[in-house]
Write an enzyme that holds these catalytic residues in place. Structure first.
Site, PDB file in Angstrom:
ATOM      1  N   HIS A 207      22.047  37.172  36.641  1.00 34.90           N
ATOM      2  CA  HIS A 207      21.909  36.138  37.710  1.00 34.90           C
ATOM      3  C   HIS A 207      20.921  35.365  38.801  1.00 34.90           C
ATOM      4  O   HIS A 207      19.705  35.653  37.725  1.00 34.90           O
ATOM      5  CB  HIS A 207      23.080  36.589  38.594  1.00 34.90           C
ATOM      6  CG  HIS A 207      24.216  36.590  38.250  1.00 34.90           C
ATOM      7  ND1 HIS A 207      25.092  37.792  38.269  1.00 34.90           N
ATOM      8  CD2 HIS A 207      25.301  35.574  38.361  1.00 34.90           C
ATOM      9  CE1 HIS A 207      26.171  37.518  37.830  1.00 34.90           C
ATOM     10  NE2 HIS A 207      26.498  36.109  37.572  1.00 34.90           N
TER      11      HIS A 207
ATOM     12  N   CYS B  30      24.957  42.151  44.629  1.00 34.63           N
ATOM     13  CA  CYS B  30      26.348  42.134  44.653  1.00 34.63           C
ATOM     14  C   CYS B  30      27.064  42.361  45.135  1.00 34.63           C
ATOM     15  O   CYS B  30      28.584  42.527  44.891  1.00 34.63           O
ATOM     16  CB  CYS B  30      25.823  42.560  43.337  1.00 34.63           C
ATOM     17  SG  CYS B  30      25.331  43.093  42.094  1.00 34.63           S
TER      18      CYS B  30
ATOM     19  N   ARG C 203      36.094  38.280  34.313  1.00 38.24           N
ATOM     20  CA  ARG C 203      36.019  38.897  35.573  1.00 38.24           C
ATOM     21  C   ARG C 203      37.001  37.275  36.401  1.00 38.24           C
ATOM     22  O   ARG C 203      37.123  37.967  37.720  1.00 38.24           O
ATOM     23  CB  ARG C 203      34.671  38.555  36.260  1.00 38.24           C
ATOM     24  CG  ARG C 203      34.204  39.250  35.924  1.00 38.24           C
ATOM     25  CD  ARG C 203      32.867  39.745  36.221  1.00 38.24           C
ATOM     26  NE  ARG C 203      32.794  39.990  37.629  1.00 38.24           N
ATOM     27  CZ  ARG C 203      31.810  40.216  38.278  1.00 38.24           C
ATOM     28  NH1 ARG C 203      30.709  40.271  38.495  1.00 38.24           N
ATOM     29  NH2 ARG C 203      32.389  40.291  39.719  1.00 38.24           N
TER      30      ARG C 203
HETATM   31  C1  CIR Z   1      28.567  41.761  35.885  1.00 39.98           C
HETATM   32  O1  CIR Z   1      28.508  41.447  33.926  1.00 39.98           O
HETATM   33  O2  CIR Z   1      29.627  40.694  35.657  1.00 39.98           O
HETATM   34  C2  CIR Z   1      28.482  43.087  36.115  1.00 39.98           C
HETATM   35  N1  CIR Z   1      28.166  43.732  35.335  1.00 39.98           N
HETATM   36  C3  CIR Z   1      27.227  43.320  37.581  1.00 39.98           C
HETATM   37  C4  CIR Z   1      27.427  42.196  38.024  1.00 39.98           C
HETATM   38  C5  CIR Z   1      26.553  41.180  39.051  1.00 39.98           C
HETATM   39  N2  CIR Z   1      26.614  40.876  40.364  1.00 39.98           N
HETATM   40  C6  CIR Z   1      25.291  40.257  40.950  1.00 39.98           C
HETATM   41  O3  CIR Z   1      24.366  40.040  40.008  1.00 39.98           O
HETATM   42  N3  CIR Z   1      25.546  39.552  41.399  1.00 39.98           N
END
Ligand code: CIR
Length: 254
Positions: free
Chosen positions: A162, A249, A87
């Site tokens: 998170h 998110c 990411r």
């Molecule tokens: C990840 O694993 O980074 C993404 N698939 C999901 C991110 C979710 N973000 C969040 O809870 N703030």
């Protein structure tokens, strides 16, 4: 309680199934995900927010989980350095839009930080130390925010992706938490409502301008939130849930 006037979101891409996930719920359906994302944006608009919608990012299948790319405080926006290497770079695609609204600051290597680990409750900012956010990243964030009048409180995240997978602010001095976080001393001074062990996904409920937006399908949590006497909007989040994503998110709010 802050009143949000803006949100930034990003459209999911056709590559959404290539994102990171630990959920064993199958691949997301792109078209259904887009419909659910549209309903999410509509909910924010109905609460008075002006919503900027960025295009999807071909190189970043998780890019629509835009909250992880930045922390937006009243007088500064902090561009993160995601702990997930896949990411890293997403944050650069958000910075130009945020620069229209805030002075920018940056988390630098070796610090890592993702916005999902940052929960603002008034002038207190809880920062989860997780697999994605390291102590160095949390300390850099603290250093930036203290000069903007905010106090950072690190908190260890031992369960969930998170911090905000497990704890969210639902108004006043009330936090909605998973059972794992009910007794955490860092949260002393806050009233805590615990979701049931079989409804932990609903701990990711989003407070926007005195309305609670919660994922659909969690009746026990809904009953507990109704005791707060605030309007509640339920949104179907089935497709983002397949990718470990929740309501917080999918936007940056400020
Ligand atoms: C990840 O694993 O980074 C993404 N698939 C999901 C991110 C979710 N973000 C969040 O809870 N703030």
């Amino acid at each position: 309680m802050p009143t949000f006037t803006h949100a930034i979101t990003r459209l999911p891409g056709e590559n959404c199934a290539q994102g990171l996930t630990t959920a064993d719920l199958g691949a997301p359906n792109y078209h259904l995900l887009c419909e659910q994302h549209e309903a999410y944006v509509a909910a924010l608009v109905s609460l008075g927010l002006e919503v900027t919608i960025l295009d999807s990012e071909p190189d970043y299948p998780d890019g629509y989980f835009i909250e992880d790319a930045a922390i937006v405080a009243p007088t500064v926006a902090v561009i993160t350095r995601p702990g997930a290497e896949a990411r890293r770079g997403e944050e650069q695609t958000v910075a130009p839009t945020l620069a229209q609204y805030r002075e920018l600051a940056y988390i630098e290597a070796p610090g890592t930080l993702e916005g999902g680990d940052v929960l603002m409750v008034g002038n207190t900012v809880f920062v989860g130390i997780s697999e994605r956010t390291n102590p160095e990243g949390a300390s850099q964030l603290g250093g930036i925010l203290v000069s903007h009048g905010l106090t950072c409180c690190p908190i260890r995240v031992a369960a969930g992706l998170h911090l905000k997978s497990s704890i969210n602010h639902v108004g006043g001095d009330v936090l909605l938490v998973t059972p794992d976080f009910i007794d955490r001393p860092e949260l002393d001074g806050y009233r805590r409502i615990a979701v049931d062990a079989d409804e932990v996904y609903a701990a990711n409920t989003l407070l926007v301008n005195d309305t609670l937006i919660m994922p659909a399908g969690f009746p026990s949590t809904r009953r507990k939130l109704e005791t707060l006497g605030m309007p509640i909007i339920e949104l179907n989040m089935s497709e983002a849930q397949k990718m470990d994503g929740g309501l917080t998110c999918m936007s940056l709010r400020f």
